[in-house]
Design an enzyme around this catalytic site. Structure first.
Site, PDB file in Angstrom:
ATOM      1  N   GLY A  17       0.832  -1.198   0.000  1.00  0.00           N
ATOM      2  CA  GLY A  17       0.000   0.000   0.000  1.00  0.00           C
ATOM      3  C   GLY A  17       0.862   1.240   0.000  1.00  0.00           C
ATOM      4  N   ALA A  18       1.908   1.218   0.818  1.00  0.00           N
ATOM      5  CA  ALA A  18       2.848   2.332   0.897  1.00  0.00           C
ATOM      6  C   ALA A  18       4.080   1.867   1.663  1.00  0.00           C
ATOM      7  CB  ALA A  18       2.213   3.537   1.591  1.00  0.00           C
ATOM      8  N   GLU A  20       7.522   3.551   3.972  1.00  0.00           N
ATOM      9  CA  GLU A  20       7.972   4.755   4.659  1.00  0.00           C
ATOM     10  C   GLU A  20       9.463   5.027   4.508  1.00  0.00           C
ATOM     11  OE1 GLU A  20       8.210   1.378   7.717  1.00  0.00           O
ATOM     12  OE2 GLU A  20       6.890   1.965   6.090  1.00  0.00           O
ATOM     13  N   ASN A  21      10.004   4.984   3.313  1.00  0.00           N
ATOM     14  CA  ASN A  21      11.413   5.325   3.144  1.00  0.00           C
ATOM     15  C   ASN A  21      11.666   6.718   3.715  1.00  0.00           C
ATOM     16  OD1 ASN A  21      11.653   2.991   1.137  1.00  0.00           O
ATOM     17  ND2 ASN A  21      10.172   4.319   0.127  1.00  0.00           N
ATOM     18  N   HIS A  51      -0.300   7.780   8.362  1.00  0.00           N
ATOM     19  CA  HIS A  51       0.365   6.569   8.861  1.00  0.00           C
ATOM     20  C   HIS A  51       1.834   6.575   8.423  1.00  0.00           C
ATOM     21  CE1 HIS A  51       0.402   2.000   9.425  1.00  0.00           C
ATOM     22  NE2 HIS A  51       1.479   2.199   8.681  1.00  0.00           N
ATOM     23  N   GLU A  52       2.074   6.814   7.132  1.00  0.00           N
ATOM     24  CA  GLU A  52       3.454   6.799   6.636  1.00  0.00           C
ATOM     25  C   GLU A  52       4.258   7.964   7.197  1.00  0.00           C
ATOM     26  OE1 GLU A  52       4.410   4.143   5.174  1.00  0.00           O
ATOM     27  OE2 GLU A  52       2.362   3.390   5.035  1.00  0.00           O
ATOM     28  N   HIS A  55       5.618   7.137  10.484  1.00  0.00           N
ATOM     29  CA  HIS A  55       6.775   6.242  10.410  1.00  0.00           C
ATOM     30  C   HIS A  55       8.105   6.996  10.374  1.00  0.00           C
ATOM     31  CE1 HIS A  55       5.230   2.247  10.336  1.00  0.00           C
ATOM     32  NE2 HIS A  55       4.574   2.349   9.195  1.00  0.00           N
TER      33      HIS A  55
END
Length: 577
Positions: A17-18, A20-21, A51-52, A55
């Site tokens: 979905g995604a 978090e780099n 959410h990301e 992170h």
């Protein structure tokens, strides 16, 4: 913010979905809506973005030492997605959506035989990949919500800031966070952790018939509220709430008289809630009259869990949906409720009654579409559900064909964009009401990457034995299929629940899955093993495979065991109708 820049990129055919780099978050491109979108979809996207972003601290600035503490990033980010949505965006009902959708995921995962503690035992990387699940995300976020209530919001964030300050650019374990939260709050967080983070399963909370005792299975400490609601002029109105701390299996309570007594009002804890007989009658009559979206979401959740557990008959549940879903104002709750009702018909209704139930459901969702507010998210949710229902019952095929062809007017305000057209096209294809040439014509309207994926699914969905055989062979043997093309092929093969077209492949599935797991990438193998699991009429085949493959990779056995459990639930609930 520790990373200097913050970029966001949307990636085609992304497995995740995604991700978090640090300083560069990657998202699946499906979050770029190319057609009409409901507020629930936009809220979900906002939640993922937040959410990301969370992170950047939970997971990137401070990273868990090993995958056993995966929750130190995912549970916190899931919690912050909802918390920040409420605090900083227009999506102030985010906790209602969380209670109705994310927690449903957690409840389902936590009842599987493969459930695990939030702080999990992770022996290797393959096991870690499978723990990005409803326990690590949604259950973890649910119990964090209770932790915030336990220590206080100010103390929670003060402890988090100290945790980041002390461990920035380093690795941590559960103990590091406990130390920070205990210092900030003065509460015994270690005992809370033992009860919630290091155990499996959930409590089920009920009131006895006299409403004098609160009973819980699998006892844990809960801080919760019982909301009391009275029927006034046909509407359920909140009169008061009683705060309760429980630890034991049975806790005496003193509750004022009420038509509806809702355990866990406000959604402060993580537990399944049962409605007593009087409360069930009250919500049957007036559920949609409750003002608060979170409260309605909690009631819908209780009804759904009771249906899944065979405690509430499928027919009674569907009648509540038919009566109250058209008046549901929160489109996220509405979409989730409609999806649960469709699942109930295709999995829980007794075999002898399913054809009639499917016809009734198509009539219900068509009426919902016609009655929905013009141009609203609810109208779009009902329209999408028309497509889902029409794949199983063809009572509206003529109207749908006419609208798609421009020969009949679409409902006023409904955006008949490419995405909705494909939902309806796939439904007609599944029911045998569109030819391959007509499906090709639709692709000509939408010759995009998304259109080609939908075209593949619709072609594979046609109710022809040779078509389904070709889809089966492509899924297992065509190594050129991309992830999304494989998923489309699988969806087409399974479309319409047509066991007459798919049952002949049951034994072949079990003959193939171990080789696929050993020879294909993990993402492809997961889609094959999970997506093509057969909906057999007994457990004999899957039990035989499990018995004969005790030495199969643990991650493969986990997927099969979970699918077996879901099938066993379907068979049990149908048997008690």
């Amino acid at each position: 913010y520790p990373w200097g820049k913050y970029d966001q990129i949307f990636v085609p055919e992304y497995n995740l979905g995604a991700m978090e780099n640090p300083g560069l978050v990657t998202f699946t491109e499906s979050y770029v809506f190319r057609g009409a979108a409901t507020d629930a979809q936009r809220e979900g996207r906002a939640n993922t973005i937040l959410h990301e972003m969370a992170h950047m601290w939970f997971g990137d600035l401070v990273t868990m030492t090993w995958w056993a503490d995966l929750w130190l990033k995912e549970s916190f980010a899931d919690y912050m997605g909802a918390h920040a949505s409420v605090a900083a965006t227009r999506f102030t009902d985010a906790w209602a959506s969380f209670a109705n959708r994310r927690k449903a995921w957690a409840y389902e995962q936590d009842q599987l035989p493969t459930t695990h503690p939030i702080v999990a035992d992770i022996p290797d990387l393959e096991a870690a990949k499978l723990n990005f699940d409803g326990i690590t995300y949604a259950k973890g976020a649910s119990v964090l919500k209770q932790l915030v209530a336990f220590v206080g919001e100010d103390a929670f964030f003060a402890g988090a800031r100290a945790y980041f300050r002390d461990h920035e650019f380093g690795n941590t374990t559960l103990d590091d966070l406990i130390v920070a939260l205990e210092a900030a709050s003065g509460r015994d967080v270690r005992a809370w952790s033992t009860a919630w983070l290091e155990t499996t399963g959930m409590s089920t909370l009920t009131l006895d018939d006299e409403r004098a005792t609160l009973v819980q299975t699998d006892p844990r400490p809960h801080r919760l509220r019982v909301g009391l609601y009275a029927l006034e002029d046909g509407s359920l109105v909140r009169s008061c709430g009683i705060d309760v701390d429980i630890v034991d299996e049975r806790t005496p309570v003193e509750l004022p008289d009420a038509d509806l007594a809702l355990i866990n009002d406000g959604d402060l804890t993580y537990a399944k809630v049962r409605l007593d007989a009087r409360s069930l009658k009250a919500v049957e009559r007036a559920l949609s009259t409750i003002d608060d979206a979170l409260t309605r979401g909690l009631v819908w959740s209780a009804l759904w869990n009771a249906t899944r557990d065979g405690k509430l008959s499928a027919v009674r549940y569907l009648e509540i949906v038919r009566r109250h879903a058209p008046a549901e104002r929160n489109v996220g709750i509405l979409a989730g409720t409609l999806a649960n009702a469709a699942f109930t018909i295709n999995h829980f209704v007794a075999d002898a009654d399913r054809e009639d139930a499917r016809a009734m459901w198509l009539a219900t969702v068509w009426e919902g579409l016609e009655g929905a507010e013009v141009g609203s998210g609810a109208q779009l949710a009902w329209a999408r559900q028309v497509g889902s229902a029409a794949a199983y019952a063809n009572g509206r095929a003529g109207e749908i064909r006419g609208i798609l062809a421009g020969e009949r007017p679409a409902p006023e305000g409904l955006s008949l964009d490419a995405d909705l057209r494909w939902i309806w096209v796939r439904a007609l294809a599944t029911a045998g009401d569109l030819s391959a040439d007509e499906i090709d014509e639709e692709k000509g309207r939408d010759d995009t990457m998304s259109g080609r994926i939908e075209h593949r699914a619709a072609l594979a969905a046609r109710p022809d034995a040779e078509v389904r055989r070709e889809a089966w062979d492509q899924a297992w043997n065509d190594l050129s299929l991309t992830n999304d093309h494989l998923s489309a092929t699988i969806e087409g093969f399974r479309a319409g629940g047509r066991r007459d077209l798919t049952a002949s492949f049951d034994a072949d599935y079990f003959a193939r899955i171990r080789g696929a797991w050993e020879n294909r990438s993990i993402e492809i193998a997961r889609r094959l093993v999970g997506g093509l699991f057969p909906q057999t009429e007994s457990l004999d085949l899957v039990d035989g495979w499990l018995e004969q493959n005790l030495d199969a990779p643990a991650s493969l056995r986990r997927i099969v065991i979970e699918r077996r459990d879901q099938l066993a639930r379907d068979l049990y609930v149908r048997s008690v109708q």
